[in-house]
Design an enzyme around this catalytic site. Structure first.
Site, PDB file in Angstrom:
ATOM      1  N   GLU A 119      -0.770   0.251  -6.634  1.00  0.00           N
ATOM      2  CA  GLU A 119      -1.540  -0.914  -6.235  1.00  0.00           C
ATOM      3  C   GLU A 119      -2.733  -0.522  -5.363  1.00  0.00           C
ATOM      4  O   GLU A 119      -2.729   0.528  -4.720  1.00  0.00           O
ATOM      5  CB  GLU A 119      -0.630  -1.873  -5.467  1.00  0.00           C
ATOM      6  CG  GLU A 119       0.146  -1.180  -4.359  1.00  0.00           C
ATOM      7  CD  GLU A 119       1.374  -1.976  -3.894  1.00  0.00           C
ATOM      8  OE1 GLU A 119       2.343  -2.079  -4.666  1.00  0.00           O
ATOM      9  OE2 GLU A 119       1.358  -2.472  -2.763  1.00  0.00           O
ATOM     10  N   CYS A 160      -8.748   0.030  -0.815  1.00  0.00           N
ATOM     11  CA  CYS A 160      -7.668   0.857  -0.309  1.00  0.00           C
ATOM     12  C   CYS A 160      -6.865   1.335  -1.511  1.00  0.00           C
ATOM     13  O   CYS A 160      -6.329   0.516  -2.259  1.00  0.00           O
ATOM     14  CB  CYS A 160      -6.813  -0.017   0.613  1.00  0.00           C
ATOM     15  SG  CYS A 160      -5.302   0.774   1.135  1.00  0.00           S
ATOM     16  N   CYS A 163       6.674   7.126  -2.211  1.00  0.00           N
ATOM     17  CA  CYS A 163       6.345   8.040  -1.118  1.00  0.00           C
ATOM     18  C   CYS A 163       7.626   8.720  -0.636  1.00  0.00           C
ATOM     19  O   CYS A 163       8.692   8.126  -0.652  1.00  0.00           O
ATOM     20  CB  CYS A 163       5.717   7.250   0.034  1.00  0.00           C
ATOM     21  SG  CYS A 163       5.082   8.284   1.368  1.00  0.00           S
ATOM     22  N   CYS A 223       8.983   6.442   6.224  1.00  0.00           N
ATOM     23  CA  CYS A 223       8.713   5.658   7.441  1.00  0.00           C
ATOM     24  C   CYS A 223       9.517   4.350   7.369  1.00  0.00           C
ATOM     25  O   CYS A 223       9.529   3.675   6.341  1.00  0.00           O
ATOM     26  CB  CYS A 223       7.223   5.356   7.574  1.00  0.00           C
ATOM     27  SG  CYS A 223       6.217   6.837   7.693  1.00  0.00           S
ATOM     28  N   CYS A 258       7.813   0.898   6.264  1.00  0.00           N
ATOM     29  CA  CYS A 258       6.859   0.914   5.148  1.00  0.00           C
ATOM     30  C   CYS A 258       7.554   0.671   3.818  1.00  0.00           C
ATOM     31  O   CYS A 258       8.565   1.300   3.498  1.00  0.00           O
ATOM     32  CB  CYS A 258       6.115   2.241   5.116  1.00  0.00           C
ATOM     33  SG  CYS A 258       4.892   2.330   3.797  1.00  0.00           S
ATOM     34  N   CYS A 305       0.973  -1.571   2.078  1.00  0.00           N
ATOM     35  CA  CYS A 305       1.356  -0.477   1.182  1.00  0.00           C
ATOM     36  C   CYS A 305       2.698  -0.657   0.489  1.00  0.00           C
ATOM     37  O   CYS A 305       3.721  -0.742   1.137  1.00  0.00           O
ATOM     38  CB  CYS A 305       1.519   0.823   1.945  1.00  0.00           C
ATOM     39  SG  CYS A 305       0.475   0.980   3.308  1.00  0.00           S
TER      40      CYS A 305
HETATM   41  N1  SAH Z   1       0.911   7.905   4.000  1.00  0.00           N
HETATM   42  C1  SAH Z   1      -0.313   7.687   4.681  1.00  0.00           C
HETATM   43  C2  SAH Z   1      -1.208   6.630   4.088  1.00  0.00           C
HETATM   44  C3  SAH Z   1      -0.604   5.333   3.621  1.00  0.00           C
HETATM   45  S1  SAH Z   1      -0.083   4.124   4.742  1.00  0.00           S
HETATM   46  C4  SAH Z   1      -0.059   7.408   6.146  1.00  0.00           C
HETATM   47  O1  SAH Z   1       1.082   7.369   6.534  1.00  0.00           O
HETATM   48  O2  SAH Z   1      -1.013   7.312   6.891  1.00  0.00           O
HETATM   49  C5  SAH Z   1      -1.453   3.379   5.509  1.00  0.00           C
HETATM   50  C6  SAH Z   1      -1.110   2.849   6.880  1.00  0.00           C
HETATM   51  O3  SAH Z   1      -0.317   1.637   6.847  1.00  0.00           O
HETATM   52  C7  SAH Z   1      -0.296   3.824   7.699  1.00  0.00           C
HETATM   53  O4  SAH Z   1      -0.800   3.858   8.987  1.00  0.00           O
HETATM   54  C8  SAH Z   1       1.092   3.215   7.665  1.00  0.00           C
HETATM   55  O5  SAH Z   1       1.882   3.721   8.686  1.00  0.00           O
HETATM   56  C9  SAH Z   1       0.767   1.759   7.738  1.00  0.00           C
HETATM   57  N2  SAH Z   1       1.829   0.845   7.303  1.00  0.00           N
HETATM   58  C10 SAH Z   1       2.812   1.037   6.425  1.00  0.00           C
HETATM   59  N3  SAH Z   1       3.597  -0.044   6.331  1.00  0.00           N
HETATM   60  C11 SAH Z   1       3.085  -0.962   7.149  1.00  0.00           C
HETATM   61  C12 SAH Z   1       3.436  -2.297   7.491  1.00  0.00           C
HETATM   62  N4  SAH Z   1       4.491  -2.887   6.954  1.00  0.00           N
HETATM   63  N5  SAH Z   1       2.679  -2.943   8.392  1.00  0.00           N
HETATM   64  C13 SAH Z   1       1.593  -2.342   8.947  1.00  0.00           C
HETATM   65  N6  SAH Z   1       1.213  -1.098   8.675  1.00  0.00           N
HETATM   66  C14 SAH Z   1       1.951  -0.407   7.793  1.00  0.00           C
END
Ligand code: SAH
Length: 347
Positions: free
Chosen positions: A89, A102, A109, A113, A116, A330
């Site tokens: 997406e 974006c 992934c 995290c 996420c 994401c």
């Molecule tokens: N893997 C990379 C890029 C993708 S995530 C990274 O970790 O940076 C892009 C951003 O969105 C990251 O900062 C991630 O931690 C954040 N993110 C993921 N899930 C989220 C959520 N539910 N709410 C807010 N930010 C989120």
């Protein structure tokens, strides 16, 4: 050869081997990266027989838009299918200065995290440069205006797909393609040290974003498994070297989770660790993901946190939340799609 991921020189070499005239390489490259077509049949200055030959030899592996959602604030989210049937997406956001896309760099992934959605359906594979690029191309055609900024902040960890991501950036900034300014590209990572080191050596003018989300190991270990291979202090040391080596300001992403990482003490600790570094902090209220327990911090908490950073001389902004009514965080959309189709595909 994956033609959408190939440079013009690579296309030229491949065409030579197949006895296709060299001027055709330039034509095809332009169709793909300037005129943004996704089918050889649209390449009207090529003879029909050549279009057929090329489509057999070098299929164009672009992503295909399956569903488009538009949020009340105008944010667009596109769900794409890939040639092997999985989904990724992108999000298209309109700002005063133009459109930002974006993009996703992987299907799913590995980073795990806790907050996420990208991680929930498991990891399937990395995207090719062409698949990442075609998300930008789709967006540009969809909005009918030039895309001015690209952020690698969709699904996936760009540093876990380093070579394809570098090639994506090379093609995206190619003057014979969209010719996007390197300064208008952001690459976001959860903090993989070897990747940051490799990027540092390249001295690119792009913006490196670090998903920090916590001021210390105690908190970060609980929400980001990557912290076990690189502690907060180690990560910040690498970041400091990065800024010195490249003279580029680092952007720290900090998703505010109520009661987890948003206290005044957390802000003070963060401020003391970032003091003196060429950096900027983006505070983002976390987007709620159904499967995860984290709740966004209330605006008053975010304000207090932000004020403490600002008073310590740290450049900070509170990011506007865009597209939350369309699951624009994401991996949320892919998760939903897989769920609707009867379970996660990638577990
Ligand atoms: N893997 C990379 C890029 C993708 S995530 C990274 O970790 O940076 C892009 C951003 O969105 C990251 O900062 C991630 O931690 C954040 N993110 C993921 N899930 C989220 C959520 N539910 N709410 C807010 N930010 C989120």
């Amino acid at each position: 050869m994956d033609i959408l991921s190939a440079t013009q020189a690579e296309i030229l070499a491949a065409f030579k081997e197949n006895s296709i005239q060299s001027f055709r390489a330039k034509q095809v490259y332009e169709w793909l990266h300037k005129k943004l077509v996704t089918d050889y049949d649209e390449m009207t200055n090529l003879p029909k027989s050549m279009r057929e030959t090329l489509s057999e030899l070098y299929p164009i592996n672009s992503v295909k838009a399956e569903k488009i959602f538009t949020a009340e604030d105008g944010t667009v989210k596109a769900l794409y299918s890939l040639s092997d049937g999985d989904f990724v997406e992108s999000v298209i956001m309109k700002y005063k200065y133009g459109y930002t896309v974006c993009v996703s760099s992987q299907v799913g992934c590995k980073m795990g995290c806790a907050f996420c959605a990208s991680t929930l359906g498991g990891f399937k594979r990395s995207l090719t440069a062409g698949e990442i690029l075609s998300q930008v191309y789709f967006a540009q055609k969809y909005v009918g205006e030039r895309i001015s900024h690209v952020v690698l902040m969709g699904m996936g960890e760009p540093m876990d797909n380093f070579d394809n991501v570098m090639r994506f950036i090379e093609l995206l900034t190619d003057e014979n393609g969209l010719n996007l300014s390197m300064r208008n590209i952001s690459l976001s990572t959860c903090g993989i040290p070897s990747g940051i080191e490799k990027l540092m050596q390249k001295h690119l003018q792009l913006t490196l974003s670090i998903s920090l989300h916590a001021p210390n190991d105690e908190i970060r270990n609980k929400i980001m498994p990557v912290n076990k291979i690189c502690s907060v202090d180690e990560l910040l040391n690498i970041c400091r070297r990065y800024t010195e080596e490249t003279s580029r300001r680092i952007s720290f992403e900090y998703s505010m989770m109520s009661g987890v990482n948003d206290s005044d003490d957390n802000a003070r600790e963060l401020a003391s660790k970032l003091r003196g570094m060429l950096c900027h902090v983006n505070l983002i209220p976390i987007n709620e993901v159904e499967e995860s327990p984290f709740k966004p911090s209330p605006p008053s908490r975010i304000k207090s946190f932000s004020d403490i950073l600002a008073q310590s001389g740290i450049s900070v902004t509170v990011r506007r939340k865009l597209g939350s009514d369309i699951d624009a965080s994401c991996g949320q959309l892919r998760l939903k799609e897989n769920r609707d189709r009867g379970g996660y595909k990638c577990s």
